[in-house]
Design a protein around this motif. Structure first.
Motif, PDB file in Angstrom:
ATOM      1  N   GLN A   1      13.082  45.654 -37.631  1.00  0.00           N
ATOM      2  CA  GLN A   1      13.107  44.471 -37.358  1.00  0.00           C
ATOM      3  C   GLN A   1      14.684  44.322 -36.774  1.00  0.00           C
ATOM      4  O   GLN A   1      15.655  45.148 -37.208  1.00  0.00           O
ATOM      5  CB  GLN A   1      13.246  43.449 -38.382  1.00  0.00           C
ATOM      6  CG  GLN A   1      11.824  43.470 -39.066  1.00  0.00           C
ATOM      7  CD  GLN A   1      11.815  42.365 -40.167  1.00  0.00           C
ATOM      8  OE1 GLN A   1      12.816  42.472 -40.952  1.00  0.00           O
ATOM      9  NE2 GLN A   1      10.627  41.865 -40.469  1.00  0.00           N
ATOM     10  N   TRP A   2      14.885  43.667 -35.669  1.00  0.00           N
ATOM     11  CA  TRP A   2      16.340  43.527 -35.127  1.00  0.00           C
ATOM     12  C   TRP A   2      16.295  42.179 -34.376  1.00  0.00           C
ATOM     13  O   TRP A   2      15.476  41.325 -34.036  1.00  0.00           O
ATOM     14  CB  TRP A   2      16.608  44.575 -34.258  1.00  0.00           C
ATOM     15  CG  TRP A   2      16.077  44.761 -33.231  1.00  0.00           C
ATOM     16  CD1 TRP A   2      15.971  44.341 -31.665  1.00  0.00           C
ATOM     17  CD2 TRP A   2      14.315  45.327 -32.795  1.00  0.00           C
ATOM     18  NE1 TRP A   2      15.036  44.595 -30.893  1.00  0.00           N
ATOM     19  CE2 TRP A   2      14.002  45.265 -31.524  1.00  0.00           C
ATOM     20  CE3 TRP A   2      13.653  45.705 -33.800  1.00  0.00           C
ATOM     21  CZ2 TRP A   2      12.771  45.607 -30.904  1.00  0.00           C
ATOM     22  CZ3 TRP A   2      12.191  46.469 -33.177  1.00  0.00           C
ATOM     23  CH2 TRP A   2      11.868  46.066 -31.859  1.00  0.00           C
ATOM     24  N   SER A   3      17.577  41.704 -34.267  1.00  0.00           N
ATOM     25  CA  SER A   3      17.628  40.461 -32.849  1.00  0.00           C
ATOM     26  C   SER A   3      18.615  40.830 -31.956  1.00  0.00           C
ATOM     27  O   SER A   3      19.409  41.789 -32.065  1.00  0.00           O
ATOM     28  CB  SER A   3      18.827  39.194 -33.819  1.00  0.00           C
ATOM     29  OG  SER A   3      18.102  38.861 -34.995  1.00  0.00           O
ATOM     30  N   ARG A   4      18.236  40.110 -31.131  1.00  0.00           N
ATOM     31  CA  ARG A   4      18.962  40.451 -29.404  1.00  0.00           C
ATOM     32  C   ARG A   4      19.015  39.251 -28.850  1.00  0.00           C
ATOM     33  O   ARG A   4      18.195  38.465 -28.765  1.00  0.00           O
ATOM     34  CB  ARG A   4      18.081  41.435 -28.892  1.00  0.00           C
ATOM     35  CG  ARG A   4      18.938  41.863 -27.768  1.00  0.00           C
ATOM     36  CD  ARG A   4      18.355  43.076 -26.904  1.00  0.00           C
ATOM     37  NE  ARG A   4      18.521  44.172 -27.688  1.00  0.00           N
ATOM     38  CZ  ARG A   4      17.547  45.181 -27.886  1.00  0.00           C
ATOM     39  NH1 ARG A   4      16.602  45.307 -27.278  1.00  0.00           N
ATOM     40  NH2 ARG A   4      17.785  46.350 -28.681  1.00  0.00           N
TER      41      ARG A   4
ATOM     42  N   ASP B   1      14.357  36.936 -32.517  1.00  0.00           N
ATOM     43  CA  ASP B   1      14.336  38.127 -33.671  1.00  0.00           C
ATOM     44  C   ASP B   1      12.954  38.988 -33.263  1.00  0.00           C
ATOM     45  O   ASP B   1      11.932  38.386 -33.165  1.00  0.00           O
ATOM     46  CB  ASP B   1      14.023  37.287 -34.709  1.00  0.00           C
ATOM     47  CG  ASP B   1      15.164  36.338 -35.271  1.00  0.00           C
ATOM     48  OD1 ASP B   1      16.257  37.061 -35.233  1.00  0.00           O
ATOM     49  OD2 ASP B   1      15.044  35.267 -35.702  1.00  0.00           O
TER      50      ASP B   1
END
Length: 162
Positions: free
Chosen positions: A127-130, A120
């Motif tokens: 904000q982002w998830s990868r 996260d």
């Protein structure tokens, strides 16, 4: 007898014949010479598994061997360099970059040198998830590859800062 019962009776008769065949004595076969040989002390891998690939194990922390300061260039490792944009600092749960921080989410460790998981991210008000993979390629080289449509292309190689 009604016509509706005839197919049922035919099925039952077929089933009875099939079950009676199960009780028949097995056919004699030639003895297998390998059956009398002593068993070898070799562990057989499970079907559909590659014995050279260690099983992935869930983790909640980044392995100690991957922790520390990592730079894409020599200048990134210089603490007096204000624009060390290729510096990545790793502790037990986070990756810290020049303008973002990524915290470990669900991750799996495969052996001692590869970690794959969802991180996260937070940076520059977003904000982002990868998904990403961290792979140690020797004691002083770490390869980061982010996965996904919006991920930077290709793997990035980092050297351990002294």
């Amino acid at each position: 007898m009604s016509r509706a019962r005839m197919p049922v009776l035919a099925c039952l008769a077929t089933l009875a014949l099939a079950l009676s065949a199960c009780d028949a004595a097995p056919e004699a076969t030639a003895p297998d010479p390998a059956a009398d040989a002593p068993a070898a002390d070799v562990e057989t891998p499970a079907p559909n598994s590659d014995a050279s690939i260690p099983a992935a194990q869930p983790v909640t922390a980044i392995p100690a061997a991957m922790q520390g300061r990592w730079g894409m260039t020599e200048a990134d490792c210089d603490p007096n360099e204000p624009a060390n944009k290729g510096l990545m600092t790793i502790d037990g749960t986070t990756l810290t970059f020049y303008e973002s921080v990524a915290e470990i989410g669900q991750a799996m460790l495969a052996g001692d040198n590869a970690l794959r998981g969802t991180f996260d991210y937070e940076g520059e008000g977003m904000q982002w998830s990868r998904d990403l993979t961290l792979t140690l390629s020797g004691p002083d080289t770490l390869v980061l590859e982010e996965i996904g449509d919006d991920a930077p292309p290709g793997p990035r190689s980092y050297s351990k800062c002294n």
